[in-house]
Design a protein around this motif. Structure first.
Motif, PDB file in Angstrom:
ATOM      1  N   SER A 190      -0.132  11.474 -11.731  1.00 22.62           N
ATOM      2  CA  SER A 190       0.084  10.356 -12.667  1.00 22.62           C
ATOM      3  C   SER A 190      -1.031   9.319 -12.613  1.00 22.62           C
ATOM      4  N   GLN A 191      -1.665   9.182 -11.462  1.00 17.98           N
ATOM      5  CA  GLN A 191      -2.749   8.201 -11.372  1.00 17.98           C
ATOM      6  C   GLN A 191      -3.848   8.520 -12.386  1.00 17.98           C
ATOM      7  N   SER A 192      -4.100   9.793 -12.571  1.00 16.96           N
ATOM      8  CA  SER A 192      -5.156  10.194 -13.495  1.00 16.96           C
ATOM      9  C   SER A 192      -4.796   9.926 -14.950  1.00 16.96           C
ATOM     10  N   GLY A 236       5.822   7.420 -10.489  1.00 18.56           N
ATOM     11  CA  GLY A 236       5.750   8.219  -9.270  1.00 18.56           C
ATOM     12  C   GLY A 236       4.340   8.762  -9.120  1.00 18.56           C
ATOM     13  N   GLN A 237       4.119   9.460  -8.017  1.00 20.19           N
ATOM     14  CA  GLN A 237       2.768   9.985  -7.777  1.00 20.19           C
ATOM     15  C   GLN A 237       2.431  11.149  -8.704  1.00 20.19           C
ATOM     16  N   PHE A 238       3.411  12.036  -8.952  1.00 16.88           N
ATOM     17  CA  PHE A 238       3.099  13.166  -9.833  1.00 16.88           C
ATOM     18  C   PHE A 238       4.361  13.682 -10.516  1.00 16.88           C
ATOM     19  N   SER A 249       0.837  -1.190   0.000  1.00 21.64           N
ATOM     20  CA  SER A 249       0.000   0.000   0.000  1.00 21.64           C
ATOM     21  C   SER A 249       0.883   1.257   0.000  1.00 21.64           C
ATOM     22  N   ARG A 250       0.720   2.121   0.990  1.00 22.26           N
ATOM     23  CA  ARG A 250       1.552   3.335   1.016  1.00 22.26           C
ATOM     24  C   ARG A 250       2.459   3.293   2.251  1.00 22.26           C
ATOM     25  N   ALA A 251       2.840   2.067   2.648  1.00 23.34           N
ATOM     26  CA  ALA A 251       3.483   1.910   3.949  1.00 23.34           C
ATOM     27  C   ALA A 251       4.933   2.370   4.004  1.00 23.34           C
ATOM     28  N   ASP A 285     -13.359  13.534  -2.041  1.00 29.45           N
ATOM     29  CA  ASP A 285     -13.533  12.400  -2.956  1.00 29.45           C
ATOM     30  C   ASP A 285     -12.146  11.847  -3.257  1.00 29.45           C
ATOM     31  N   TRP A 286     -11.934  11.300  -4.446  1.00 34.09           N
ATOM     32  CA  TRP A 286     -10.598  10.787  -4.782  1.00 34.09           C
ATOM     33  C   TRP A 286      -9.536  11.827  -4.498  1.00 34.09           C
ATOM     34  N   ASN A 287      -9.902  13.086  -4.713  1.00 36.91           N
ATOM     35  CA  ASN A 287      -8.949  14.164  -4.531  1.00 36.91           C
ATOM     36  C   ASN A 287      -8.900  14.547  -3.051  1.00 36.91           C
ATOM     37  N   PHE A 345      -8.551   2.813   2.006  1.00 36.85           N
ATOM     38  CA  PHE A 345      -9.597   2.010   1.363  1.00 36.85           C
ATOM     39  C   PHE A 345      -9.543   2.164  -0.154  1.00 36.85           C
ATOM     40  N   ARG A 346      -9.603   3.413  -0.607  1.00 42.53           N
ATOM     41  CA  ARG A 346      -9.635   3.597  -2.064  1.00 42.53           C
ATOM     42  C   ARG A 346      -8.331   3.157  -2.696  1.00 42.53           C
ATOM     43  N   ASP A 347      -7.216   3.422  -1.996  1.00 43.14           N
ATOM     44  CA  ASP A 347      -5.922   3.087  -2.586  1.00 43.14           C
ATOM     45  C   ASP A 347      -5.837   1.600  -2.878  1.00 43.14           C
ATOM     46  N   LEU A 389       4.539   5.473   8.527  1.00 46.18           N
ATOM     47  CA  LEU A 389       3.651   5.810   9.633  1.00 46.18           C
ATOM     48  C   LEU A 389       2.197   5.448   9.393  1.00 46.18           C
ATOM     49  N   ARG A 390       1.830   5.204   8.140  1.00 48.28           N
ATOM     50  CA  ARG A 390       0.435   4.827   7.902  1.00 48.28           C
ATOM     51  C   ARG A 390       0.324   3.313   8.046  1.00 48.28           C
ATOM     52  N   ASN A 391      -0.359   2.917   9.125  1.00 45.71           N
ATOM     53  CA  ASN A 391      -0.322   1.506   9.472  1.00 45.71           C
ATOM     54  C   ASN A 391      -1.516   0.737   8.956  1.00 45.71           C
TER      55      ASN A 391
END
Ligand code: NOJ
Length: 795
Positions: A637-639, A683-685, A341-343, A484-486, A357-359, A351-353
């Motif tokens: 980039s996801q978009s 990458g993310q963006f 995930s984004r761990a 929302d997604w954003n 959900f959406r990811d 830190l995100r344990n």
């Protein structure tokens, strides 16, 4: 400039220049034991959680960058010269020091040559094991005997919790000790604690070596490095002598010195092993590497496992970079986001344990065609993160306990409030799974809700629709809720997002088909009515003649209207108008054309334009970012995956492929100094037009981009569109592609698909020949399939 190349045959990316513009990473291991490693051996390891199971340290955002790591130092004992097996941390001049890093599927092999000494360190976590191996081979390519010392080095964290280890020094410095036992350093934490005190029990880690005698060691970090020194010149290496000092109330480390003499042409091989195991267990682990052929066996197992998964879908198109991304790197990245995930990365400190959900529900989509059985497990897990009111928990914790979780409705719940989109992502993901496998019985499986009760998957989906229906805005679209997604968009509790409205439309259309199959007529009628109502709203309130708006705030003000001074065109509503099936053909074409005209750049389409600077509303949190950055008009980039898919669904293969190429990391291989991030991982963006660094990418590896671009390419460009009864083959490709082939595993059968494009089309298939038999159109019924199938599709 390039720093390396794709080796398609071995499924590796080979870095030939170690001074890459950023640390270029790879992932090793499994959720039980995960490790991230750069081309300079920087990185860290963790058990189960990057935040709470951190074993080795990494200093984020630091100078020197990308330190510390899993270091091998080498010293020539005849002249005192020393270097490292990876270019950094010693950093010898590159005209004298050769280096290659081979990042593969769950292993990394770093090779160097300096003063006629070749060194090669293979880093990996054996399949299903909870420790890591660094197998080192040193070869003397000189004509004379060489006397060397070799040091394996790791900086342990003093405490499993990353934050505590970094900031609570008045505590963490005083809780660890190291010991030397035979061939290993053992580090203990809170060693007096036999039973839990404040939730903490004693812990042990080890760093040992197999296949060599330890000449000296260090368990104390500062003794190894020396005062006012750093990892480029540790005193223990410079002096050639570890002092055998063990830490007590200081920072710990594991350093093992091995002295070796090599005749000309001779190779010495050994293996360092690191993990969170006690003395007994680690002795057994190390003993299993006394015969070092174990390493080659384990490497082969890893390759068999990963290549086995990736080989379920392989392509051969005229575009080599596309092949590398689809055959190996985008796919492998999808597995990494699916698992982690984004761990944990070089940006995410761990830190995100849990799973956003959406990811994660989206991440699953990236691997359905490669490993549907793994997808199924995770889909069930995520469904169990749905609250009985139909909404998704914003975060499904790694130690999620279905049936017993608090929800955003509980006053004591701290994480976040409901988002409008979370549960709606279940629809395309479940649909893709069912279509890939034909397993529609899954809809009748009973799965618990996060908080209480249980229901069939079908009922879970109905509740997700209810969740949106019970939370409507002022104009008949779903309310925007927290966002929302954003993540940056606050429309107000009754504000509305067109993106979510399109998602809801798509979800209802999917569920209508399911309900029809189930002969749930009353529900079909209900959905028909709601679909029609929502379509009407989208047509009358959200269409501006050539674009869809982004939403309507609670106070009635439109967001993303063409008349706005800033952010007057948003990407996602346009692509989702197409994907959802809610817009008509002319609207789709107009909206896509407008995106191409206004939002496209050499590196992909920006998320909105112009970025917010002076005219943002209160809930437009993207204003916090610099223009052309992240959600404030960056190339998110996801978009790109959705715009690729939208163009492909419209049969506009040239545009679909153009968007793919613009945002593809591999396309930047020869401009790596501009992109900075790995040319093999999304990458993310990417920074866009208003940035002085247009084209620079950020937030490597752990991003929803992996799965959306994968879906855009596989389902969109390559046109693999399974249904319960078969496979629609409907590519949308560049019109100059004359021919390409796809291998696809499908329902346990092998499909060898050759697509011919004699007339230079960019979309659609007119005829199939299936094992010699002609089929009109593009649909391949599952009933025609043999074990192995030869399919020719003509566009
Ligand atoms: C990153 C988050 O992980 C994801 O959930 C979100 O959709 C995007 N940012 C866009 O804001």
């Amino acid at each position: 400039m390039n720093y390396g190349y794709f080796d398609g045959e071995n499924k590796e990316y080979v870095i030939t220049k170690p001074n890459t513009p950023a640390p270029w990473a790879n992932y090793l291991g499994s959720p039980e034991y995960g490790a991230i490693i750069s081309n300079n051996a920087g990185g860290y390891s963790f058990v189960k959680s990057g935040a709470n199971g951190r074993i080795i340290r990494y200093r984020f955002n630091a100078i020197n960058m990308d330190q510390p790591g899993r270091y091998i130092y080498l010293r020539d004992n005849d002249n005192g010269d020393y270097w490292s097996g990876s270019w950094q941390p010693v950093g010898k001049p590159l005209d004298k020091y050769e280096n290659q890093c081979h990042h593969g599927t769950a292993y990394t092999n770093i090779k160097s040559k300096y003063t006629n000494i070749k060194a090669e360190t293979l880093y990996y976590v054996p399949l299903d094991k909870t420790y890591e191996v660094w197998r080192v081979k040193v070869t003397n390519e000189d004509t004379k005997v060489r006397n060397l010392s070799l040091y394996g080095y790791v900086e342990f964290s003093n405490e499993n919790n990353y934050e505590q280890d970094s900031v609570n020094l008045q505590y963490t410095q005083y809780i660890t000790k190291t010991y030397f036992r035979n061939n290993k350093i053992i580090q203990t934490i809170n060693e007096n604690v036999k039973q839990s005190v404040n939730g903490s029990t004693g812990k042990e880690r080890f760093f040992g070596v197999a296949g060599a005698e330890v000449a000296a060691y260090e368990g104390d970090r500062d003794t190894f490095v020396g005062e006012y020194r750093n990892y480029s010149n540790p005193i223990a290496v410079e002096s050639g002598k570890c002092q055998k000092v063990l830490n007590y109330n200081t920072n710990s480390c594991g350093a093992l010195q091995i002295d070796i003499t090599l005749n000309p042409g001779e190779t010495k091989e050994l293996a360092f092993v690191l993990g969170a195991h006690n003395d007994d267990a680690s002795s057994k682990i190390l003993a299993s590497y006394e015969d070092l052929s174990q390493v080659e066996k384990e490497l082969q197992e890893l390759k068999d496992y990963w290549h086995g998964k990736l080989n379920n879908f392989q392509i051969n198109t005229p575009d080599e970079n596309f092949n590398h991304m689809i055959n190996t790197w985008n796919s492998y990245q999808c597995f990494i986001t699916f698992v982690w995930s984004r761990a944990a990365s070089f940006q995410y400190c761990g830190l995100r344990n849990g799973y956003g959900f959406r990811d994660t529900v989206q991440d699953i989509q990236g691997i359905i065609h490669l490993a549907p059985e793994l997808a199924l497990e995770k889909i069930k897990f995520m469904i169990s993160g749905q609250v009985d009111n139909g909404g998704g928990l914003p975060l499904v914790k790694f130690d999620h306990n279905p049936g017993h979780e608090m929800t955003p409705d509980d006053p004591a719940y701290t994480y976040d409030r409901y988002r409008a989109d979370d549960a709606l992502w279940l629809f395309p993901t479940i649909l893709k799974y069912i279509n890939e496998t034909g397993n529609d019985d899954f809809l009748d499986e009973v799965i618990p809700f996060a908080n209480k009760g249980e229901a069939t998957v079908y009922e879970h989906l109905k509740r997700a629709i209810n969740f949106s229906m019970e939370r409507q805005g002022n104009n008949g679209m779903p309310a925007g809720l927290h966002a929302d997604w954003n993540d940056c968009l606050r429309m107000g509790a009754k504000g509305e997002s067109t993106f979510v409205a399109f998602q809801l439309y798509y979800a209802m259309a999917i569920l209508k088909n399911i309900a029809t199959d189930k002969k749930d007529d009353a529900y079909v009628a209900y959905l028909d009515e709601k679909l029609a109502e929502l379509k009407e709203t989208m047509q009358t309130k959200c269409w501006e003649g050539d674009q869809f708006i982004r939403g309507i705030r609670e106070d009635g003000i439109v967001v993303g209207s063409k008349n706005d001074p800033e952010a007057n065109l948003w990407l996602n509503p346009q692509s989702w108008a197409v994907i959802s099936g809610c817009a008509d053909k002319e609207q789709c074409e107009k909206a896509l054309d407008k995106v191409y005209e206004r939002l496209n750049t050499p590196y992909g389409a920006v998320l909105l334009d112009p970025p917010y600077k002076d005219h943002a509303f209160d809930g437009a949190l993207m204003l916090l970012f610099n223009p052309s950055t992240k959600e404030n008009g960056g190339i998110f980039s996801q978009s790109q995956g959705w715009i690729i898919l939208a163009e492909a669904l419209m049969g506009r293969g040239n545009k679909a492929f153009e968007y793919y190429r613009e945002c593809s990391p591999a396309e930047m291989n020869d401009n790596a100094e501009v992109r900075k991030l790995e040319p093999y991982a999304h990458g993310q963006f990417i920074e866009a037009k208003e940035s002085p660094f247009q084209g620079r990418a950020h937030v490597h590896w752990l991003t929803g981009t992996a799965s959306t671009v994968m879906v855009g390419c596989v389902e969109g460009i390559l046109g693999m569109r399974p249904t319960v009864d078969g496979l629609n083959i409907s590519p949308s490709v560049p019109s100059d592609w004359k021919e390409f082939s796809i291998f696809k595993s499908f329902r346990g059968k092998k499909l060898n698909i050759l697509v011919k494009n004699p007339d230079g089309k960019e979309g659609g298939v007119r005829e199939l020949i299936v094992n010699g038999e002609k089929v009109e159109g593009s649909f391949l019924p599952v009933s025609m399939l043999k074990e192995e199938n030869e399919i020719i599709a003509t566009m």
